[in-house]
Write an enzyme that holds these catalytic residues in place. Structure first.
Site, PDB file in Angstrom:
ATOM      1  N   TYR A 145       0.857  -1.180   0.000  1.00  0.00           N
ATOM      2  CA  TYR A 145       0.000   0.000   0.000  1.00  0.00           C
ATOM      3  C   TYR A 145       0.890   1.226   0.000  1.00  0.00           C
ATOM      4  O   TYR A 145       1.814   1.328   0.812  1.00  0.00           O
ATOM      5  CB  TYR A 145      -0.880   0.002   1.251  1.00  0.00           C
ATOM      6  CG  TYR A 145      -1.777   1.209   1.419  1.00  0.00           C
ATOM      7  CD1 TYR A 145      -1.542   2.129   2.452  1.00  0.00           C
ATOM      8  CD2 TYR A 145      -2.859   1.431   0.588  1.00  0.00           C
ATOM      9  CE1 TYR A 145      -2.361   3.217   2.627  1.00  0.00           C
ATOM     10  CE2 TYR A 145      -3.694   2.531   0.761  1.00  0.00           C
ATOM     11  CZ  TYR A 145      -3.437   3.424   1.790  1.00  0.00           C
ATOM     12  OH  TYR A 145      -4.247   4.523   1.967  1.00  0.00           O
ATOM     13  N   ASP A 240       9.438   2.600  -0.569  1.00  0.00           N
ATOM     14  CA  ASP A 240       8.412   3.298   0.205  1.00  0.00           C
ATOM     15  C   ASP A 240       8.682   3.000   1.682  1.00  0.00           C
ATOM     16  O   ASP A 240       8.309   1.949   2.196  1.00  0.00           O
ATOM     17  CB  ASP A 240       7.014   2.835  -0.206  1.00  0.00           C
ATOM     18  CG  ASP A 240       5.938   3.528   0.617  1.00  0.00           C
ATOM     19  OD1 ASP A 240       4.742   3.354   0.300  1.00  0.00           O
ATOM     20  OD2 ASP A 240       6.280   4.213   1.608  1.00  0.00           O
ATOM     21  N   LYS A 268       4.966   9.370   8.711  1.00  0.00           N
ATOM     22  CA  LYS A 268       4.794   8.831  10.062  1.00  0.00           C
ATOM     23  C   LYS A 268       5.832   9.355  11.070  1.00  0.00           C
ATOM     24  O   LYS A 268       5.682  10.443  11.623  1.00  0.00           O
ATOM     25  CB  LYS A 268       4.763   7.301   9.993  1.00  0.00           C
ATOM     26  CG  LYS A 268       3.546   6.782   9.168  1.00  0.00           C
ATOM     27  CD  LYS A 268       3.510   5.299   9.087  1.00  0.00           C
ATOM     28  CE  LYS A 268       2.466   4.813   8.107  1.00  0.00           C
ATOM     29  NZ  LYS A 268       1.104   4.786   8.632  1.00  0.00           N
TER      30      LYS A 268
HETATM   31  P1  KE4 Z   1      -0.636   8.399   4.571  1.00  0.00           P
HETATM   32  O1  KE4 Z   1      -1.177   9.111   3.362  1.00  0.00           O
HETATM   33  O2  KE4 Z   1      -1.686   7.559   5.279  1.00  0.00           O
HETATM   34  O3  KE4 Z   1       0.124   9.336   5.522  1.00  0.00           O
HETATM   35  O4  KE4 Z   1       0.500   7.381   4.086  1.00  0.00           O
HETATM   36  C1  KE4 Z   1       0.164   6.409   3.118  1.00  0.00           C
HETATM   37  C2  KE4 Z   1       1.131   5.234   3.217  1.00  0.00           C
HETATM   38  C3  KE4 Z   1       2.132   5.116   2.274  1.00  0.00           C
HETATM   39  N1  KE4 Z   1       3.028   4.096   2.324  1.00  0.00           N
HETATM   40  C4  KE4 Z   1       2.973   3.172   3.319  1.00  0.00           C
HETATM   41  C5  KE4 Z   1       3.986   2.059   3.342  1.00  0.00           C
HETATM   42  C6  KE4 Z   1       1.971   3.256   4.315  1.00  0.00           C
HETATM   43  O5  KE4 Z   1       1.929   2.321   5.300  1.00  0.00           O
HETATM   44  C7  KE4 Z   1       1.028   4.307   4.270  1.00  0.00           C
HETATM   45  C8  KE4 Z   1      -0.096   4.440   5.289  1.00  0.00           C
HETATM   46  N2  KE4 Z   1      -0.248   3.367   6.196  1.00  0.00           N
HETATM   47  C9  KE4 Z   1      -1.597   3.136   6.707  1.00  0.00           C
HETATM   48  C10 KE4 Z   1      -1.515   1.977   7.704  1.00  0.00           C
HETATM   49  N3  KE4 Z   1      -1.497   0.734   7.045  1.00  0.00           N
HETATM   50  C11 KE4 Z   1      -2.186   4.359   7.318  1.00  0.00           C
HETATM   51  C12 KE4 Z   1      -3.421   4.134   8.163  1.00  0.00           C
HETATM   52  C13 KE4 Z   1      -4.664   4.682   7.514  1.00  0.00           C
HETATM   53  O6  KE4 Z   1      -4.794   4.529   6.282  1.00  0.00           O
HETATM   54  O7  KE4 Z   1      -5.514   5.236   8.266  1.00  0.00           O
END
Ligand code: KE4
Length: 428
Positions: A145, A240, A268
């Site tokens: 993701y 990523d 994060k």
């Molecule tokens: P954000 O747009 O949520 O800040 O980041 C996206 C993203 C990009 N790359 C990786 C490897 C990620 O894990 C994420 C976001 N992770 C999720 C948890 N699996 C965020 C939680 C959510 O979507 O509320």
């Protein structure tokens, strides 16, 4: 009996105004049943819901709270920055401090651009890779993701996977025609993708340790193979590290696994709980970005001074003293304890761990990719999740999410977690 009356009332109210009552789908408990609780206070490794129930937190706001919640140095930094103004829309000194800090910590990053989320960082890095290489195709791995980017929300992980339809509605086929999806850890599938698209692949974007379908690890040599095949074809290797960055080592997964990607994304941890993302890498690629080059990318709050202050405080505290040793030790203690608990309960659990990230799958088979992860028994996971919640332990509300440990967790917290798991597993 645990009361969650206040949370129930708040959720009923939230449902009137917010789709699904949440501002991000994974929070909705749809994968585990029941309804989410509300939190208005967190400190260290603990959350307190609005009904006053205390929980040991292994979600840590999905990774950022690596020092635990409300760390005094982060709170002080945010207060001091906010008192000077919350946003200027003009360069501020903290942006330079953050950029230098990341470039010092991650040798592959010679220049960096801040964004306000990981999604924004991943969306931008793909555009940059395409602009620099003048190629359109991108390889991603199923179960990985990279935020809700149209062209990458294809057989994605995290919330998309949780809902059982990895592809999202609202994405025209034209937007994903250049996205090639292959199984993680599958060398032959990656070779086939390059053979079928010689000289057309702008890059591979990969979670070096995928944490959005639970947690699984690269097979020995897999990341090295990705580095070699991209180099040979003139494609870019994009790590990523939104989740793994500054968590799996000071320099992230690329330090832990000794790989030098061309570009990386972050988020994060570098926000310390405030909205931050970033992408960076080789200077000659990054200089393709506006205002220097032809690839446009922008953001009103990119480099926001309050968010920079929180992220800098998080990173600097991580660097002072033995944070990474502590995270490794706590991770090892949890892994050993959970494996023993599953064995003594006679429940088939595949407990994957890497440093302070982990996931327990309810399957007797090893989990090395999404197809393996999908074999896990989700009904068992649901019961396990709620059993642990009622025992005061908050795990990610989906089988397809990673768990996180902070430096605020203690061996006693880990032991309490393991004891709770030993009891709950016996009820499954
Ligand atoms: P954000 O747009 O949520 O800040 O980041 C996206 C993203 C990009 N790359 C990786 C490897 C990620 O894990 C994420 C976001 N992770 C999720 C948890 N699996 C965020 C939680 C959510 O979507 O509320």
């Amino acid at each position: 009996m645990i009361s969650r009356t206040q949370s129930e009332q708040l959720f009923a109210e939230a449902l009137k105004y917010i789709p699904g009552g949440v501002n991000s789908p994974v929070r909705a408990f749809r994968a585990v049943g029941g309804q989410p609780f509300f939190v208005n206070r967190a400190a260290g490794c603990k959350l307190w819901d609005v009904d006053g129930n205390e929980l040991i937190d292994y979600v840590l706001t999905w990774g950022p709270a690596i020092l635990g919640h409300a760390h005094p140095k982060i709170i002080a930094a945010v207060k001091a920055a906010a008192e000077q103004g919350t946003s200027f829309g003009v360069p501020n000194p903290l942006e330079v401090t953050m950029a230098k800090l990341i470039c010092d910590l991650v040798p592959s990053v010679k220049k960096i651009r801040m964004t306000s989320s990981g999604t924004e960082a991943c969306m931008s890095v793909i555009r940059l890779a395409r602009g620099f290489t003048k190629r359109d195709k991108i390889i991603k791995f199923d179960g990985c993701y990279h935020g809700h980017v149209d062209s990458l929300l294809v057989r994605a992980g995290s919330g998309a996977l949780t809902f059982g339809h990895p592809d999202s509605a609202g994405i025209p086929a034209a937007f994903t025609q250049h996205t090639i999806v292959v199984p993680y850890n599958d060398v032959e599938a990656v070779k086939a993708a390059f053979s079928a698209n010689p000289g057309q692949i702008a890059g591979i974007i990969v979670e070096p340790v995928p944490g959005n379908a639970g947690l699984y690890l690269p097979r020995p040599g897999f990341l090295e193979f990705l580095r070699e095949i991209t180099e040979a074809d003139g494609a870019l290797l994009i790590f990523d590290e939104v989740m793994t960055g500054f968590r799996l080592a000071r320099g992230g997964a690329q330090e832990r696994f000794h790989i030098t990607p061309d570009l990386s994304t972050f988020g994060k941890v570098i926000g310390g709980g405030l909205p931050v993302g970033a992408f960076g890498g080789r200077a000659e690629i990054m200089d393709y970005l506006a205002p220097l080059g032809p690839v446009y990318q922008a953001g009103t709050l990119s480099g926001n001074p309050v968010a920079m202050a929180a992220g800098i405080a998080n990173l600097q505290e991580l660097l002072d003293g033995g944070a990474y040793c502590k995270l490794e030790e706590l991770g090892e203690q949890l892994e050993a304890g959970m494996r023993d608990a599953a064995k003594s309960a006679g429940v088939a659990v595949q407990f994957n761990a890497c440093g302070s990230m982990f996931c327990g799958y309810f399957t007797g088979e090893p989990v090395w990719n999404l197809a393996d992860a999908m074999k896990s028994d989700r009904e068992k996971f649901k019961k396990y999740f709620h059993g642990m919640l009622n025992a005061g332990v908050y795990l990610a509300p989906s089988q397809f999410e990673a768990g996180f440990i902070s430096t605020a967790h203690t061996p006693a917290d880990i032991e309490k977690t393991v004891q709770a798991a030993a009891k709950v597993l016996r009820t499954l």
